[in-house]
Design a protein around this motif. Structure first.
Motif, PDB file in Angstrom:
ATOM      1  N   GLY A   1      11.581  49.795  70.717  1.00  0.00           N
ATOM      2  CA  GLY A   1      11.695  49.847  71.880  1.00  0.00           C
ATOM      3  C   GLY A   1      12.348  48.943  72.431  1.00  0.00           C
ATOM      4  N   SER A   2      12.136  48.068  72.438  1.00  0.00           N
ATOM      5  CA  SER A   2      12.143  46.563  72.849  1.00  0.00           C
ATOM      6  C   SER A   2      13.649  46.946  73.312  1.00  0.00           C
ATOM      7  CB  SER A   2      11.550  45.244  72.610  1.00  0.00           C
ATOM      8  OG  SER A   2      10.502  45.505  73.204  1.00  0.00           O
ATOM      9  N   LEU A   3      14.468  46.479  71.550  1.00  0.00           N
ATOM     10  CA  LEU A   3      16.158  47.030  71.674  1.00  0.00           C
ATOM     11  C   LEU A   3      16.753  48.248  72.688  1.00  0.00           C
ATOM     12  CD1 LEU A   3      15.876  46.248  67.575  1.00  0.00           C
ATOM     13  CD2 LEU A   3      16.890  45.218  69.684  1.00  0.00           C
ATOM     14  N   TYR A   4      15.749  49.376  72.608  1.00  0.00           N
ATOM     15  CA  TYR A   4      15.907  50.236  72.869  1.00  0.00           C
ATOM     16  C   TYR A   4      15.970  50.508  74.488  1.00  0.00           C
ATOM     17  CZ  TYR A   4      17.196  54.957  74.652  1.00  0.00           C
ATOM     18  OH  TYR A   4      17.439  56.452  75.843  1.00  0.00           O
ATOM     19  N   SER A   5      14.488  49.434  75.346  1.00  0.00           N
ATOM     20  CA  SER A   5      14.120  49.501  76.411  1.00  0.00           C
ATOM     21  C   SER A   5      15.271  49.158  77.208  1.00  0.00           C
ATOM     22  CB  SER A   5      13.421  48.754  76.472  1.00  0.00           C
ATOM     23  OG  SER A   5      12.548  49.694  76.148  1.00  0.00           O
ATOM     24  N   MET A   6      16.354  48.004  76.369  1.00  0.00           N
ATOM     25  CA  MET A   6      17.690  46.799  77.245  1.00  0.00           C
ATOM     26  C   MET A   6      18.565  47.602  77.248  1.00  0.00           C
ATOM     27  SD  MET A   6      18.489  44.302  74.143  1.00  0.00           S
ATOM     28  CE  MET A   6      19.583  43.312  74.603  1.00  0.00           C
ATOM     29  N   THR A   7      19.007  48.522  76.639  1.00  0.00           N
ATOM     30  CA  THR A   7      20.109  49.139  77.233  1.00  0.00           C
ATOM     31  C   THR A   7      19.488  50.862  77.770  1.00  0.00           C
ATOM     32  OG1 THR A   7      19.433  51.111  75.111  1.00  0.00           O
ATOM     33  CG2 THR A   7      20.607  48.413  75.059  1.00  0.00           C
ATOM     34  N   ASP A   8      18.358  50.779  78.260  1.00  0.00           N
ATOM     35  CA  ASP A   8      17.307  52.875  78.577  1.00  0.00           C
ATOM     36  C   ASP A   8      19.189  52.281  80.083  1.00  0.00           C
ATOM     37  OD1 ASP A   8      16.882  55.126  78.880  1.00  0.00           O
ATOM     38  OD2 ASP A   8      15.565  54.116  79.460  1.00  0.00           O
ATOM     39  N   PRO A   9      18.430  52.243  81.002  1.00  0.00           N
ATOM     40  CA  PRO A   9      19.100  52.086  82.280  1.00  0.00           C
ATOM     41  C   PRO A   9      20.099  52.319  82.974  1.00  0.00           C
ATOM     42  CG  PRO A   9      18.096  50.555  82.395  1.00  0.00           C
ATOM     43  CD  PRO A   9      17.804  50.764  81.530  1.00  0.00           C
ATOM     44  N   PHE A  10      21.258  51.460  81.926  1.00  0.00           N
ATOM     45  CA  PHE A  10      22.157  50.753  82.269  1.00  0.00           C
ATOM     46  C   PHE A  10      24.039  51.702  82.563  1.00  0.00           C
ATOM     47  CE2 PHE A  10      19.624  47.267  81.558  1.00  0.00           C
ATOM     48  CZ  PHE A  10      19.540  46.483  82.955  1.00  0.00           C
TER      49      PHE A  10
ATOM     50  N   ALA B   1      31.088  42.375  89.800  1.00  0.00           N
ATOM     51  CA  ALA B   1      31.129  43.583  91.307  1.00  0.00           C
ATOM     52  C   ALA B   1      31.312  45.292  91.280  1.00  0.00           C
ATOM     53  CB  ALA B   1      31.682  42.647  91.952  1.00  0.00           C
ATOM     54  N   ASP B   2      32.169  45.307  90.599  1.00  0.00           N
ATOM     55  CA  ASP B   2      32.778  46.300  90.584  1.00  0.00           C
ATOM     56  C   ASP B   2      32.061  48.101  89.805  1.00  0.00           C
ATOM     57  OD1 ASP B   2      33.369  45.911  88.160  1.00  0.00           O
ATOM     58  OD2 ASP B   2      35.917  46.620  88.327  1.00  0.00           O
ATOM     59  N   TRP B   3      30.950  46.685  89.458  1.00  0.00           N
ATOM     60  CA  TRP B   3      29.961  47.927  88.225  1.00  0.00           C
ATOM     61  C   TRP B   3      29.859  48.274  86.885  1.00  0.00           C
ATOM     62  CZ3 TRP B   3      25.189  47.402  90.439  1.00  0.00           C
ATOM     63  CH2 TRP B   3      24.473  47.804  91.442  1.00  0.00           C
ATOM     64  N   LYS B   4      31.574  47.772  86.701  1.00  0.00           N
ATOM     65  CA  LYS B   4      31.743  48.090  85.655  1.00  0.00           C
ATOM     66  C   LYS B   4      31.457  47.420  84.577  1.00  0.00           C
ATOM     67  CE  LYS B   4      36.020  50.615  87.772  1.00  0.00           C
ATOM     68  NZ  LYS B   4      37.407  50.149  88.210  1.00  0.00           N
ATOM     69  N   GLN B   5      30.910  46.526  84.221  1.00  0.00           N
ATOM     70  CA  GLN B   5      30.555  45.052  83.702  1.00  0.00           C
ATOM     71  C   GLN B   5      28.870  45.178  83.538  1.00  0.00           C
ATOM     72  OE1 GLN B   5      32.690  42.177  82.353  1.00  0.00           O
ATOM     73  NE2 GLN B   5      31.011  40.870  81.481  1.00  0.00           N
ATOM     74  N   VAL B   6      27.911  44.930  82.764  1.00  0.00           N
ATOM     75  CA  VAL B   6      26.433  44.457  82.608  1.00  0.00           C
ATOM     76  C   VAL B   6      26.091  43.899  81.139  1.00  0.00           C
ATOM     77  CG1 VAL B   6      24.487  45.312  82.683  1.00  0.00           C
ATOM     78  CG2 VAL B   6      25.685  46.651  84.752  1.00  0.00           C
ATOM     79  N   ASP B   7      25.815  42.587  81.663  1.00  0.00           N
ATOM     80  CA  ASP B   7      25.163  42.411  80.182  1.00  0.00           C
ATOM     81  C   ASP B   7      24.166  41.726  80.496  1.00  0.00           C
ATOM     82  OD1 ASP B   7      28.101  41.973  79.161  1.00  0.00           O
ATOM     83  OD2 ASP B   7      28.249  39.903  80.936  1.00  0.00           O
ATOM     84  N   VAL B   8      22.826  42.283  79.634  1.00  0.00           N
ATOM     85  CA  VAL B   8      22.081  41.756  79.384  1.00  0.00           C
ATOM     86  C   VAL B   8      21.594  41.630  77.374  1.00  0.00           C
ATOM     87  CG1 VAL B   8      19.625  43.053  78.858  1.00  0.00           C
ATOM     88  CG2 VAL B   8      21.524  43.991  79.615  1.00  0.00           C
ATOM     89  N   ARG B   9      20.390  40.570  78.066  1.00  0.00           N
ATOM     90  CA  ARG B   9      19.579  39.645  76.560  1.00  0.00           C
ATOM     91  C   ARG B   9      18.921  40.004  76.454  1.00  0.00           C
ATOM     92  NH1 ARG B   9      20.299  34.621  78.812  1.00  0.00           N
ATOM     93  NH2 ARG B   9      18.062  33.426  79.498  1.00  0.00           N
ATOM     94  N   LEU B  10      18.005  39.736  75.359  1.00  0.00           N
ATOM     95  CA  LEU B  10      16.682  39.521  74.600  1.00  0.00           C
ATOM     96  C   LEU B  10      16.276  39.046  74.090  1.00  0.00           C
ATOM     97  CD1 LEU B  10      13.803  41.104  74.634  1.00  0.00           C
ATOM     98  CD2 LEU B  10      15.065  42.995  73.171  1.00  0.00           C
TER      99      LEU B  10
END
Length: 152
Positions: A56-65, A31-40
């Motif tokens: 490239g997919s490994l990098y993409s999963m991290t790109d915008p966060f 809610a405070d934007w200080k944590q994001v969890d992503v999986r692939l």
């Protein structure tokens, strides 16, 4: 600039064709934007010639966060861009891999102080990608461009 809720942004990103097609899923945005969890998940659309996760997919999963997290945490008075990125591979990724992005108030205060008079600042952040066993698969290094907007 409209500030979307974490829940709305999570839904939008999970339906975004490049992430959807690559099998990337945002699991959580705090809610405070200080944590994001992503999986692939490893699938037909993101495996390489030898059957492990395509780099490239490994990098993409991290790109915008980190950029999104800083934009939302710092607010409308700041310009935030991705400036550079690099990935360091440690072992082949198989199965499900995940990355957990974190920002803390100390980092945000440091950025605010360094940009208070309108100077640009290039914070360097990193996130690790782990497999299901907890083994380190890759480390992504990101350099961001942050500047307080003129007149703010």
């Amino acid at each position: 600039m409209l500030k979307p809720s974490p829940r709305l942004l999570k839904t939008i990103i999970n339906l975004w064709p490049p992430f959807l097609g690559a099998g990337i899923k945002v699991c959580h945005i705090a809610a405070d934007w200080k944590q994001v969890d992503v999986r692939l998940r490893l699938g037909l659309t993101n495996r390489n010639y030898v059957g492990v996760h395509f780099g490239g997919s490994l990098y993409s999963m991290t790109d915008p966060f980190f950029m999104l997290m800083l934009m939302q945490s710092l607010g409308r008075d700041y310009v935030v861009w991705d400036k550079a990125g690099a990935i360091e591979y440690h072992k082949p990724g198989t199965g499900v891999v995940s990355a957990s992005f974190r920002l803390d108030e100390t980092q945000l205060q440091d950025i605010r102080q360094r940009t208070a008079a309108g100077e640009k600042y290039l914070p360097q952040l990193q996130v690790d990608i782990h497999d299901q066993a907890g083994d380190l698969v890759a480390t992504v290094h990101k350099t961001l461009y942050v500047r307080r907007k003129k007149g703010r």
